[in-house]
Design a protein around this motif. Structure first.
Motif, PDB file in Angstrom:
ATOM      1  N   LYS A 135       0.822  -1.195   0.000  1.00  0.00           N
ATOM      2  CA  LYS A 135       0.000   0.000   0.000  1.00  0.00           C
ATOM      3  C   LYS A 135       0.860   1.249   0.000  1.00  0.00           C
ATOM      4  CE  LYS A 135      -0.696  -1.020   4.876  1.00  0.00           C
ATOM      5  NZ  LYS A 135      -1.678  -1.300   5.889  1.00  0.00           N
ATOM      6  N   GLY A 136       0.251   2.304  -0.456  1.00  0.00           N
ATOM      7  CA  GLY A 136       0.924   3.590  -0.507  1.00  0.00           C
ATOM      8  C   GLY A 136       0.287   4.470  -1.556  1.00  0.00           C
ATOM      9  N   PHE A 137       0.937   5.574  -1.819  1.00  0.00           N
ATOM     10  CA  PHE A 137       0.422   6.522  -2.808  1.00  0.00           C
ATOM     11  C   PHE A 137       1.094   6.266  -4.150  1.00  0.00           C
ATOM     12  CE2 PHE A 137      -0.833   8.545   1.075  1.00  0.00           C
ATOM     13  CZ  PHE A 137      -2.061   9.088   0.751  1.00  0.00           C
ATOM     14  N   LYS A 138       0.292   5.882  -5.132  1.00  0.00           N
ATOM     15  CA  LYS A 138       0.803   5.660  -6.487  1.00  0.00           C
ATOM     16  C   LYS A 138       0.891   6.988  -7.205  1.00  0.00           C
ATOM     17  CE  LYS A 138       1.940   3.095 -10.034  1.00  0.00           C
ATOM     18  NZ  LYS A 138       2.789   4.012 -10.740  1.00  0.00           N
ATOM     19  N   TRP A 139      -0.099   7.781  -7.021  1.00  0.00           N
ATOM     20  CA  TRP A 139      -0.128   9.145  -7.513  1.00  0.00           C
ATOM     21  C   TRP A 139      -0.318  10.004  -6.272  1.00  0.00           C
ATOM     22  CZ3 TRP A 139      -2.900   5.118  -9.675  1.00  0.00           C
ATOM     23  CH2 TRP A 139      -2.497   4.717 -10.941  1.00  0.00           C
ATOM     24  N   PRO A 140       0.081  11.255  -6.297  1.00  0.00           N
ATOM     25  CA  PRO A 140      -0.017  12.058  -5.067  1.00  0.00           C
ATOM     26  C   PRO A 140      -1.394  12.015  -4.407  1.00  0.00           C
ATOM     27  CG  PRO A 140       1.212  13.242  -6.718  1.00  0.00           C
ATOM     28  CD  PRO A 140       0.704  11.986  -7.385  1.00  0.00           C
ATOM     29  N   GLU A 141      -2.444  11.948  -5.187  1.00  0.00           N
ATOM     30  CA  GLU A 141      -3.792  11.991  -4.606  1.00  0.00           C
ATOM     31  C   GLU A 141      -4.482  10.624  -4.570  1.00  0.00           C
ATOM     32  OE1 GLU A 141      -4.254  12.061  -8.962  1.00  0.00           O
ATOM     33  OE2 GLU A 141      -2.899  13.117  -7.632  1.00  0.00           O
ATOM     34  N   LYS A 142      -3.790   9.568  -4.992  1.00  0.00           N
ATOM     35  CA  LYS A 142      -4.439   8.260  -5.110  1.00  0.00           C
ATOM     36  C   LYS A 142      -3.763   7.225  -4.214  1.00  0.00           C
ATOM     37  CE  LYS A 142      -7.327   5.469  -7.229  1.00  0.00           C
ATOM     38  NZ  LYS A 142      -8.729   5.562  -7.193  1.00  0.00           N
ATOM     39  N   TYR A 143      -4.429   6.842  -3.144  1.00  0.00           N
ATOM     40  CA  TYR A 143      -3.922   5.820  -2.228  1.00  0.00           C
ATOM     41  C   TYR A 143      -4.350   4.455  -2.740  1.00  0.00           C
ATOM     42  CZ  TYR A 143      -3.051   3.191   2.030  1.00  0.00           C
ATOM     43  OH  TYR A 143      -2.591   2.272   2.940  1.00  0.00           O
ATOM     44  N   ILE A 144      -3.410   3.546  -2.817  1.00  0.00           N
ATOM     45  CA  ILE A 144      -3.655   2.197  -3.330  1.00  0.00           C
ATOM     46  C   ILE A 144      -3.353   1.200  -2.212  1.00  0.00           C
ATOM     47  CG2 ILE A 144      -2.976   0.469  -5.056  1.00  0.00           C
ATOM     48  CD1 ILE A 144      -4.049   2.927  -6.425  1.00  0.00           C
ATOM     49  N   GLU A 145      -4.212   0.198  -2.073  1.00  0.00           N
ATOM     50  CA  GLU A 145      -3.920  -0.911  -1.179  1.00  0.00           C
ATOM     51  C   GLU A 145      -4.312  -2.198  -1.886  1.00  0.00           C
ATOM     52  OE1 GLU A 145      -4.800  -2.542   3.310  1.00  0.00           O
ATOM     53  OE2 GLU A 145      -5.055  -0.413   2.870  1.00  0.00           O
ATOM     54  N   THR A 146      -3.335  -3.076  -2.054  1.00  0.00           N
ATOM     55  CA  THR A 146      -3.551  -4.352  -2.727  1.00  0.00           C
ATOM     56  C   THR A 146      -2.581  -5.360  -2.116  1.00  0.00           C
ATOM     57  OG1 THR A 146      -3.753  -5.431  -4.893  1.00  0.00           O
ATOM     58  CG2 THR A 146      -2.001  -3.781  -4.683  1.00  0.00           C
ATOM     59  N   ASN A 147      -2.219  -6.388  -2.865  1.00  0.00           N
ATOM     60  CA  ASN A 147      -1.215  -7.349  -2.412  1.00  0.00           C
ATOM     61  C   ASN A 147      -0.463  -7.857  -3.642  1.00  0.00           C
ATOM     62  OD1 ASN A 147      -2.785  -9.453  -3.593  1.00  0.00           O
ATOM     63  ND2 ASN A 147      -3.959  -9.673  -1.707  1.00  0.00           N
TER      64      ASN A 147
END
Length: 158
Positions: free
Chosen positions: A108-120
């Protein structure tokens, strides 16, 4: 137990080698021929885009690397593509080694400054390989538009 991501990715490599052999024997210099039907993109462009997607998600996002992207607008030779994908293969084996035995671990983390991603790892792996196969289909359609008949490039070929 075998590393399932390694095993699966080995199948992806086999399929890609069928594509690259076809491009080498049939498409040749037309690898960089723009097609209006595809907004002026080329087969070479698609494969650089595929490589960049592996870098974006598996390396830079999941592994925290800072690998530079390839210029998708650049003309590319098949030798260059083969070399690029050898480095992508190394990356994907490193990725799968990083998650061996725990592919469900959150990434998880920010892929784009405004887009938080959580996956595996499963999510990232599935995304990058389905992305490659989507664009591989487009590349084979482009080859048809250039006058070539593509081979069967599925994982299971008959």
């Amino acid at each position: 137990m075998a590393n399932l991501l390694h095993v699966q990715y080995s199948l992806i490599i086999e399929s890609r080698q069928v594509v690259f052999q076809f491009l080498q024997e049939q498409v040749k210099e037309q690898l960089n021929t723009p097609l209006e039907t595809f907004n002026g993109k080329t087969i070479g462009y698609l494969y650089l885009h595929i490589a960049n997607t592996y870098i974006a998600w598996a390396a830079n996002f999941a592994l925290g690397d800072d690998i530079k992207y390839f210029d998708q607008q650049a003309k590319v030779s098949l030798i260059q593509l083969r070399n690029i994908f050898e480095s992508i293969d190394e990356l994907m084996y490193r990725f799968s080694d990083s998650f061996v035995g725990r592919p469900e671990t959150p990434v998880k983390g920010f892929k784009w400054p405004e887009k938080y991603i959580e996956t595996n790892a499963f999510g990232i792996f599935t995304h990058v390989i389905s992305h490659e196969f989507h664009h591989k289909g487009q590349a084979m359609t482009m080859a048809r538009l250039l006058g070539h008949i593509p081979p069967d490039t599925d994982i299971m070929r008959f």
